[in-house]
Design an enzyme around this catalytic site. Structure first.
Site, PDB file in Angstrom:
ATOM      1  N   ASN A  86       3.399   0.137  -8.176  1.00 21.78           N
ATOM      2  CA  ASN A  86       2.782   0.140  -9.680  1.00 21.78           C
ATOM      3  C   ASN A  86       3.884   0.590 -10.573  1.00 21.78           C
ATOM      4  O   ASN A  86       3.878   0.639 -11.716  1.00 21.78           O
ATOM      5  CB  ASN A  86       1.777   1.257  -9.750  1.00 21.78           C
ATOM      6  CG  ASN A  86       0.384   0.536  -8.850  1.00 21.78           C
ATOM      7  OD1 ASN A  86      -0.144  -0.340  -9.309  1.00 21.78           O
ATOM      8  ND2 ASN A  86       0.115   1.576  -7.927  1.00 21.78           N
ATOM      9  N   SER A 132      11.879   3.414  -6.759  1.00 26.02           N
ATOM     10  CA  SER A 132      10.415   4.037  -6.292  1.00 26.02           C
ATOM     11  C   SER A 132       9.881   3.390  -5.163  1.00 26.02           C
ATOM     12  O   SER A 132      10.180   2.103  -5.224  1.00 26.02           O
ATOM     13  CB  SER A 132       9.796   3.967  -7.484  1.00 26.02           C
ATOM     14  OG  SER A 132       8.323   4.380  -7.255  1.00 26.02           O
ATOM     15  N   ALA A 133       9.415   3.839  -4.335  1.00 25.32           N
ATOM     16  CA  ALA A 133       8.525   3.512  -3.401  1.00 25.32           C
ATOM     17  C   ALA A 133       7.022   2.824  -4.008  1.00 25.32           C
ATOM     18  O   ALA A 133       6.223   1.853  -3.159  1.00 25.32           O
ATOM     19  CB  ALA A 133       7.823   4.424  -2.345  1.00 25.32           C
ATOM     20  N   SER A 134       6.766   2.844  -5.156  1.00 23.33           N
ATOM     21  CA  SER A 134       5.412   2.412  -5.749  1.00 23.33           C
ATOM     22  C   SER A 134       5.549   1.144  -6.227  1.00 23.33           C
ATOM     23  O   SER A 134       6.446   0.502  -6.892  1.00 23.33           O
ATOM     24  CB  SER A 134       5.286   3.134  -7.080  1.00 23.33           C
ATOM     25  OG  SER A 134       4.003   2.777  -7.523  1.00 23.33           O
ATOM     26  N   LYS A 166       4.067  12.595  -0.911  1.00 25.53           N
ATOM     27  CA  LYS A 166       5.193  12.293  -1.864  1.00 25.53           C
ATOM     28  C   LYS A 166       6.183  11.463  -1.464  1.00 25.53           C
ATOM     29  O   LYS A 166       6.868  11.846  -0.238  1.00 25.53           O
ATOM     30  CB  LYS A 166       5.681  13.658  -2.622  1.00 25.53           C
ATOM     31  CG  LYS A 166       4.548  14.202  -3.498  1.00 25.53           C
ATOM     32  CD  LYS A 166       5.126  15.433  -4.128  1.00 25.53           C
ATOM     33  CE  LYS A 166       4.062  16.074  -5.001  1.00 25.53           C
ATOM     34  NZ  LYS A 166       4.643  17.244  -5.487  1.00 25.53           N
ATOM     35  N   GLY A 167       6.513  10.335  -1.966  1.00 22.28           N
ATOM     36  CA  GLY A 167       7.636   9.370  -1.738  1.00 22.28           C
ATOM     37  C   GLY A 167       7.199   8.479  -0.566  1.00 22.28           C
ATOM     38  O   GLY A 167       7.930   7.630  -0.078  1.00 22.28           O
ATOM     39  N   ARG A 189       2.206   3.437   0.302  1.00 18.80           N
ATOM     40  CA  ARG A 189       0.708   3.477   0.035  1.00 18.80           C
ATOM     41  C   ARG A 189       0.134   3.364   1.697  1.00 18.80           C
ATOM     42  O   ARG A 189      -0.647   4.483   1.881  1.00 18.80           O
ATOM     43  CB  ARG A 189       0.228   2.247  -0.513  1.00 18.80           C
ATOM     44  CG  ARG A 189      -1.291   2.384  -1.023  1.00 18.80           C
ATOM     45  CD  ARG A 189      -1.759   1.268  -2.045  1.00 18.80           C
ATOM     46  NE  ARG A 189      -0.839   0.951  -3.145  1.00 18.80           N
ATOM     47  CZ  ARG A 189      -0.750   0.079  -3.459  1.00 18.80           C
ATOM     48  NH1 ARG A 189      -1.715  -1.051  -3.414  1.00 18.80           N
ATOM     49  NH2 ARG A 189       0.201  -0.354  -4.836  1.00 18.80           N
ATOM     50  N   ASP A 208      13.898   8.514  -9.192  1.00 15.71           N
ATOM     51  CA  ASP A 208      12.639   8.220  -8.514  1.00 15.71           C
ATOM     52  C   ASP A 208      11.687   8.248  -9.757  1.00 15.71           C
ATOM     53  O   ASP A 208      12.020   8.664 -10.858  1.00 15.71           O
ATOM     54  CB  ASP A 208      12.325   9.495  -7.641  1.00 15.71           C
ATOM     55  CG  ASP A 208      10.891   9.352  -7.110  1.00 15.71           C
ATOM     56  OD1 ASP A 208      10.535   8.115  -6.577  1.00 15.71           O
ATOM     57  OD2 ASP A 208      10.205  10.500  -7.081  1.00 15.71           O
ATOM     58  N   LEU A 209      10.485   7.742  -9.475  1.00 21.29           N
ATOM     59  CA  LEU A 209       9.719   7.562 -10.694  1.00 21.29           C
ATOM     60  C   LEU A 209       8.792   8.720 -10.611  1.00 21.29           C
ATOM     61  O   LEU A 209       8.506   9.655 -11.490  1.00 21.29           O
ATOM     62  CB  LEU A 209       9.074   6.402 -10.623  1.00 21.29           C
ATOM     63  CG  LEU A 209       7.987   5.853 -11.794  1.00 21.29           C
ATOM     64  CD1 LEU A 209       8.465   6.278 -13.267  1.00 21.29           C
ATOM     65  CD2 LEU A 209       7.161   4.451 -11.547  1.00 21.29           C
ATOM     66  N   ASP A 210       7.860   8.590  -9.553  1.00 22.14           N
ATOM     67  CA  ASP A 210       6.571   9.499  -9.643  1.00 22.14           C
ATOM     68  C   ASP A 210       6.826  10.977  -9.287  1.00 22.14           C
ATOM     69  O   ASP A 210       7.711  11.178  -8.202  1.00 22.14           O
ATOM     70  CB  ASP A 210       5.538   9.111  -8.450  1.00 22.14           C
ATOM     71  CG  ASP A 210       4.988   7.657  -8.702  1.00 22.14           C
ATOM     72  OD1 ASP A 210       4.394   7.414  -9.563  1.00 22.14           O
ATOM     73  OD2 ASP A 210       5.152   6.811  -7.512  1.00 22.14           O
ATOM     74  N   LYS A 255      11.382   5.162   2.138  1.00 23.77           N
ATOM     75  CA  LYS A 255      12.060   6.441   2.340  1.00 23.77           C
ATOM     76  C   LYS A 255      11.438   6.988   3.236  1.00 23.77           C
ATOM     77  O   LYS A 255      10.218   7.117   3.714  1.00 23.77           O
ATOM     78  CB  LYS A 255      11.806   7.312   0.943  1.00 23.77           C
ATOM     79  CG  LYS A 255      12.373   6.608  -0.247  1.00 23.77           C
ATOM     80  CD  LYS A 255      11.904   7.406  -1.473  1.00 23.77           C
ATOM     81  CE  LYS A 255      12.234   6.552  -2.710  1.00 23.77           C
ATOM     82  NZ  LYS A 255      11.712   7.183  -4.072  1.00 23.77           N
ATOM     83  N   THR A 306       3.037  11.368 -11.913  1.00 25.87           N
ATOM     84  CA  THR A 306       1.690  10.575 -11.444  1.00 25.87           C
ATOM     85  C   THR A 306       1.222  11.090 -10.083  1.00 25.87           C
ATOM     86  O   THR A 306       0.155  10.797  -9.654  1.00 25.87           O
ATOM     87  CB  THR A 306       2.194   9.058 -11.344  1.00 25.87           C
ATOM     88  OG1 THR A 306       3.508   9.222 -10.877  1.00 25.87           O
ATOM     89  CG2 THR A 306       2.201   8.241 -12.564  1.00 25.87           C
ATOM     90  N   GLU A 325      15.370  13.192  -7.420  1.00 25.40           N
ATOM     91  CA  GLU A 325      13.983  13.134  -6.520  1.00 25.40           C
ATOM     92  C   GLU A 325      13.366  14.433  -6.543  1.00 25.40           C
ATOM     93  O   GLU A 325      13.858  15.483  -6.542  1.00 25.40           O
ATOM     94  CB  GLU A 325      14.630  12.592  -5.061  1.00 25.40           C
ATOM     95  CG  GLU A 325      14.392  11.435  -4.417  1.00 25.40           C
ATOM     96  CD  GLU A 325      13.116  10.957  -4.400  1.00 25.40           C
ATOM     97  OE1 GLU A 325      12.228  11.612  -4.393  1.00 25.40           O
ATOM     98  OE2 GLU A 325      12.876   9.729  -4.097  1.00 25.40           O
ATOM     99  N   ASP A 326      11.889  14.029  -6.342  1.00 23.01           N
ATOM    100  CA  ASP A 326      11.151  15.222  -6.081  1.00 23.01           C
ATOM    101  C   ASP A 326      10.447  15.223  -4.724  1.00 23.01           C
ATOM    102  O   ASP A 326       9.606  16.153  -4.315  1.00 23.01           O
ATOM    103  CB  ASP A 326       9.809  15.155  -7.262  1.00 23.01           C
ATOM    104  CG  ASP A 326       8.952  14.031  -6.645  1.00 23.01           C
ATOM    105  OD1 ASP A 326       9.358  13.064  -6.334  1.00 23.01           O
ATOM    106  OD2 ASP A 326       7.612  14.344  -6.836  1.00 23.01           O
TER     107      ASP A 326
HETATM  108  C1  G6P Z   1       5.703   7.031  -4.582  1.00 25.39           C
HETATM  109  C2  G6P Z   1       4.748   8.132  -4.828  1.00 25.39           C
HETATM  110  C3  G6P Z   1       3.801   8.109  -3.288  1.00 25.39           C
HETATM  111  C4  G6P Z   1       3.157   6.674  -3.374  1.00 25.39           C
HETATM  112  C5  G6P Z   1       4.070   5.762  -3.222  1.00 25.39           C
HETATM  113  C6  G6P Z   1       3.417   4.380  -3.388  1.00 25.39           C
HETATM  114  O1  G6P Z   1       6.560   7.178  -3.878  1.00 25.39           O
HETATM  115  O2  G6P Z   1       5.582   9.461  -4.610  1.00 25.39           O
HETATM  116  O3  G6P Z   1       2.861   9.102  -3.404  1.00 25.39           O
HETATM  117  O4  G6P Z   1       2.269   6.619  -2.107  1.00 25.39           O
HETATM  118  O5  G6P Z   1       5.010   5.771  -4.308  1.00 25.39           O
HETATM  119  O6  G6P Z   1       2.789   4.105  -4.474  1.00 25.39           O
HETATM  120  P1  G6P Z   1       1.802   2.661  -4.960  1.00 25.39           P
HETATM  121  O7  G6P Z   1       1.586   2.783  -6.392  1.00 25.39           O
HETATM  122  O8  G6P Z   1       2.510   1.448  -4.597  1.00 25.39           O
HETATM  123  O9  G6P Z   1       0.503   3.198  -4.241  1.00 25.39           O
HETATM  124 MG    MG Z   2       8.452  11.042  -6.070  1.00 29.62          MG
END
Ligand code: G6P
Ligand code: MG
Length: 224
Positions: free
Chosen positions: A118, A114-116, A44-45, A48, A8-10, A145, A16, A169-170
């Site tokens: 970004n 990662s779910a992000s 977390k995880g 958005r 996982d990233l964040d 997730k 972050t 994972e966190d």
């Molecule tokens: C990760 C973080 C979440 C965040 C998600 C979406 O999973 O743990 O806190 O909401 O990514 O990130 P984004 O950068 O796409 O808003």
């Molecule tokens: Mg995370």
């Protein structure tokens, strides 16, 4: 021996979570309520838009249109992106780079799951983008997730069977996703929150590398 590790990233590679928190807290303040670190733990995880729904429920805000929600999420993301544009490699969390080197030296493939949306920006800022064999981020998945999609796709791209993968994972939702994918998982953080992981350590630098290599063969305690 394990064949792949999906990070996982964040909160695992870089903290972050604190920037997500600052941006969500600012949005909540603008909407007229307080948003605490305890509330933030629930995000977390979480994707958005799902995070926004949780935040709105904390503030008791209902009846917003989809367009209004979209605008709020975009506003939060603009603030968040401003924070992450300042990130430097010095923010890579302790223990990550030695672990990455170790895995490479043992021919273990590595991915980010990662779910992000970004993730690519963050990995570029950290100068880590070309260190991974695969990147599956929030732009590439349809299910968040705890759905296992993100990790299964990452394993497919690594060409590693799910049972030979370990997820790091966190977030509770990420541990659940790893389990549903049939993968072993290491939780980074509090055992009270991540108790369903095979192993929980406080931070990456507490991982016993050789035990990690054999995690799919036998589960032993890594915590000291
Ligand atoms: C990760 C973080 C979440 C965040 C998600 C979406 O999973 O743990 O806190 O909401 O990514 O990130 P984004 O950068 O796409 O808003
Ligand atoms: Mg995370």
């Amino acid at each position: 021996m394990i064949q792949g590790v999906i990070f996982d990233l964040d909160g695992v590679i870089v903290d972050t979570a604190k920037y997500h928190f600052l941006a969500w807290k600012r949005l909540a303040a603008e909407l007229g309520f307080d948003f605490t670190e305890e509330h933030n733990e629930r995000l977390k995880g979480v994707s958005r838009m799902a995070s926004l729904e949780i935040l709105l429920s904390v503030g008791g805000i209902q009846h917003l249109s989809d367009a209004e929600k979209q605008q709020l999420a975009e506003k939060k993301n603009r603030w968040y992106v401003a924070y992450i544009e300042e990130i430097t490699p010095s923010e890579i969390l302790p223990g990550f780079l030695p672990l990455l080197d170790f895995l490479k030296n043992h021919q273990v493939k590595v991915a980010v799951g990662s779910a992000s949306k970004n993730a690519r920006t963050i990995l570029t800022r950290l100068q880590l983008l070309d260190r991974f064999d695969a990147l599956v981020d929030g732009n590439r998945i349809t299910e968040a997730k705890p759905d296992p999609q993100v990790f299964m796709l990452a394993a497919d791209e690594l060409d590693v069977p799910y049972h030979a993968c370990v997820v790091v994972e966190d977030a509770e939702s990420g541990i659940e996703a790893a389990r549903r994918a049939g993968m072993k998982c290491i939780g980074i953080g509090s055992p009270a929150i991540l108790g369903k992981a095979d192993i929980v350590v406080q931070s990456l630098d507490q991982i016993n590398f050789n035990e990690l290599l054999n995690l799919t063969d036998s589960i032993k305690s890594m915590s000291s």
